[in-house]
Design an enzyme around this catalytic site. Structure first.
Site, short mmCIF file in Angstrom:
data_model
loop_
_atom_site.label_atom_id
_atom_site.label_comp_id
_atom_site.label_asym_id
_atom_site.label_seq_id
_atom_site.Cartn_x
_atom_site.Cartn_y
_atom_site.Cartn_z
CD GLN A 99 57.47 52.27 47.68
OE1 GLN A 99 56.92 51.19 47.47
NE2 GLN A 99 58.77 52.43 47.62
CE LYS A 157 48.93 44.42 41.78
NZ LYS A 157 48.27 45.67 41.43
CE1 TYR A 199 50.37 43.32 44.87
CE2 TYR A 199 52.40 42.14 44.41
CZ TYR A 199 51.64 43.30 44.33
OH TYR A 199 52.16 44.40 43.72
P1 NAD Z 1 50.93 50.78 49.14
O1 NAD Z 1 50.59 49.58 49.94
O2 NAD Z 1 52.01 51.67 49.58
O3 NAD Z 1 49.63 51.66 48.91
C1 NAD Z 1 48.38 51.09 48.61
C2 NAD Z 1 47.31 52.09 48.99
O4 NAD Z 1 46.06 51.47 48.73
C3 NAD Z 1 47.34 52.47 50.47
O5 NAD Z 1 47.42 53.86 50.62
C4 NAD Z 1 46.04 51.92 51.01
O6 NAD Z 1 45.45 52.74 52.01
C5 NAD Z 1 45.19 51.87 49.76
N1 NAD Z 1 44.09 50.90 49.88
C6 NAD Z 1 44.11 49.67 50.41
N2 NAD Z 1 42.88 49.13 50.37
C7 NAD Z 1 42.07 50.03 49.78
C8 NAD Z 1 40.69 50.07 49.48
N3 NAD Z 1 39.89 49.05 49.76
N4 NAD Z 1 40.21 51.16 48.87
C9 NAD Z 1 41.01 52.21 48.58
N5 NAD Z 1 42.32 52.25 48.88
C10 NAD Z 1 42.84 51.17 49.47
O7 NAD Z 1 51.23 50.24 47.65
P2 NAD Z 1 52.13 50.95 46.54
O8 NAD Z 1 53.50 50.45 46.73
O9 NAD Z 1 51.86 52.39 46.49
O10 NAD Z 1 51.58 50.23 45.25
C11 NAD Z 1 50.64 50.85 44.41
C12 NAD Z 1 50.31 49.89 43.29
O11 NAD Z 1 51.50 49.56 42.59
C13 NAD Z 1 49.71 48.57 43.79
O12 NAD Z 1 48.72 48.14 42.91
C14 NAD Z 1 50.89 47.63 43.73
O13 NAD Z 1 50.48 46.31 43.52
C15 NAD Z 1 51.67 48.16 42.55
N6 NAD Z 1 53.08 47.81 42.63
C16 NAD Z 1 53.88 48.38 43.59
C17 NAD Z 1 55.21 47.99 43.67
C18 NAD Z 1 56.13 48.56 44.70
O14 NAD Z 1 57.30 48.12 44.79
N7 NAD Z 1 55.69 49.55 45.50
C19 NAD Z 1 55.72 47.05 42.77
C20 NAD Z 1 54.86 46.47 41.85
C21 NAD Z 1 53.54 46.88 41.77
N1 SER Z 2 57.14 45.48 45.57
C1 SER Z 2 55.99 44.64 45.53
C2 SER Z 2 55.98 43.66 46.63
O1 SER Z 2 57.05 43.36 47.12
C3 SER Z 2 55.97 43.89 44.23
O2 SER Z 2 54.79 44.10 43.63
O3 SER Z 2 54.94 43.20 47.01
#
Ligand code: NAD
Ligand code: SER
Length: 310
Positions: free
Chosen positions: A14, A145, A141
C-alpha cells in the site's frame, strides 16, 4: 553527499505503490529500485524480486545498483501478523536486522524504517500520546516494530548509521489497497461506499484511531529524510499525527456524498487490537525538529478519496 541511489523493499504494498512514484519524481526513475517478494508490474524504473530474508540477494542488489539509501517497507502488518506470529517475527525482525547489518557493512548513507501506532499498548496513555510513553504492544507486529525502533537507535548510537523512522498512523489512499492491517477498514469503506453502498465494519462504531491521508504520509517521509542529520533528535521513531476518527464518524462523512450508503458493525479480532492502540498522538517533537505539519483532515480526505475513486 552522493546522488541518491535508492532501494525500496516491500515496494508492491500500500505504501510502496505511492512512495515509489514520489521518490522517482524526486531523484529520477532509474535511481529508485523497487523490490518485493512478488512481481511488480507497470513500473517506470528498475525492479527486483527480493526476499528480505535473503542476505546474499540483498547484497547483490545493493552492489548492482550502487545503492546508498534504503527505504525498508517490507513487513507483515498487524492483523495478518497474528495468524502466524513466529513467521511475522522472522520477517519483520530478521529482515530488518539484515538491512541494518548489511547497511552498516556497506556504508549505506540513510535508511528509512516505518514504525507504527502498533507500538502502543493497553498501558499507553490513549489521548495525546506522548513521544516516550510506556510501550507494551499486544500484537507480534507491534512487538516487532517496538524492537525495530530500539535496534534503529542502537545502530545509530553504536555505528552512526543514519536511520530515520516515523510511527505512521493508519494510512488511507485511493491508489493502492491495504495489506492486512487493523486500520484497513478506513480504506475499504470508500470502495464499498462507491461499489455496493453498504459496508460491514470489523471494528465497533466508536473505536477511535489515529489516521493519515497518504499524501501527508509521503510528504512526511520525504521531509524527514531531507532534514539535516543534526535536526533528527529522535532515533527510535517519531510520533506523527494527521487526524483521528471513529468508524461512525467516517461513515457519516461519506454519507454526506452518498446518502444511500449503509453500514453495519460486526467487530472481530481486530477490534481488540484497535482498542489496545491509542486515540490521538502528540507529535510535537516532529513539529519542532523537522517542521512537520499535516494538511488533510477527515472532510478534506473524504472529498479527495471519493473524487478519485469515482
Ligand atoms: P503492505 O502489507 O501493503 O505491503 C508490504 C509489502 O511487503 C508487500 O508488497 C509484500 O509482498 C512485501 N513483503 C512481505 N514479505 C516480504 C519479504 N519477505 N521480502 C520482501 N517483501 C516482502 O504494507 P504497507 O501498508 O505498504 O506498509 C509498508 C510499511 O509501512 C510496513 O513496514 C508497515 O509496517 C508500515 N506501516 C504501514 C501502515 C499502513 O497503514 N499501511 C501504518 C504504519 C506502518
Ligand atoms: N495500519 C497498520 C495496521 O493496521 C498500522 O501499522 O497494521
Amino acid at each position: 553527499m552522493l546522488k541518491p541511489k535508492i532501494l525500496v523493499t516491500g515496494a508492491g504494498g500500500q505504501l510502496g505503490s505511492e512512495l515509489i512514484p514520489a521518490l522517482r519524481e524526486k531523484v529520477g526513475n532509474n535511481n529508485v529500485v523497487a523490490s518485493d517478494l512478488k512481481e511488480l508490474d507497470n513500473n517506470q524504473g528498475p525492479t527486483e524480486l527480493l526476499d528480505i530474508l535473503d542476505n546474499n540477494k540483498i547484497e547483490t542488489v545493493i552492489d548492482k545498483y550502487q545503492i546508498n539509501e534504503i527505504y525498508h517497507l517490507a513487513a507483515i502488518l498487524s492483523a495478518e501478523g497474528e495468524k502466524n506470529p513466529v513467521r511475522t517475527w522472522n520477517i519483520n525482525m530478521d529482515g530488518l536486522l539484515n538491512i541494518f547489518e548489511i547497511s552498516r557493512k556497506k556504508g549505506i548513507q540513510k535508511i528509512f524504517y516505518p514504525s507504527s501506532i502498533a507500538v502502543f499498548g493497553n498501558q499507553t496513555e490513549k489521548i495525546n500520546t506522548p513521544q516516550n510513553p510506556v510501550l507494551i504492544p499486544e500484537t507480534v507486529y507491534g512487538i516487532s516494530k517496538e524492537s525495530g525502533e530500539n535496534w534503529a537507535n542502537y545502530y545509530y548510537q553504536k555505528y552512526n548509521l543514519d536511520i530515520r523512522s516515523l510511527r505512521y498512523p493508519g494510512l488511507i489512499g485511493y491508489q493502492s489497497l491495504p495489506g492486512g492491517g487493523t486500520t484497513d477498514y478506513a480504506v475499504e469503506i470508500f470502495h464499498k461506499a462507491i461499489g455496493q453502498q453498504k459496508y460491514t465494519c470489523f471494528l465497533n462504531r466508536d473505536t477511535r484511531l489515529p489516521m493519515m491521508y497518504m499524501d501527508d504520509a509521503i510528504r512526511a517521509t520525504l521531509e524527514l529524510m531531507d532534514a539535516p542529520k543534526e535536526n533528527i533528535k529522535v532515533r527510535t521513531s517519531y510520533n506523527l499525527s494527521g487526524m483521528s476518527f471513529t468508524p461512525e464518524e467516517i461513515y457519516l462523512e461519506i454519507k454526506k456524498y452518498i446518502p444511500e450508503f449503509e453500514i453495519e458493525y460486526k467487530p472481530d479480532f481486530r477490534e481488540s487490537i484497535a482498542r489496545s492502540w491509542v486515540e490521538s498522538i502528540d507529535d510535537s517533537k516532529a513539529r519542532e525538529d523537522w517542521g512537520w505539519k499535516e494538511v488533510f483532515n477527515l472532510s478534506q480526505m473524504t472529498q479527495v478519496m471519493l473524487e478519485n475513486l469515482r
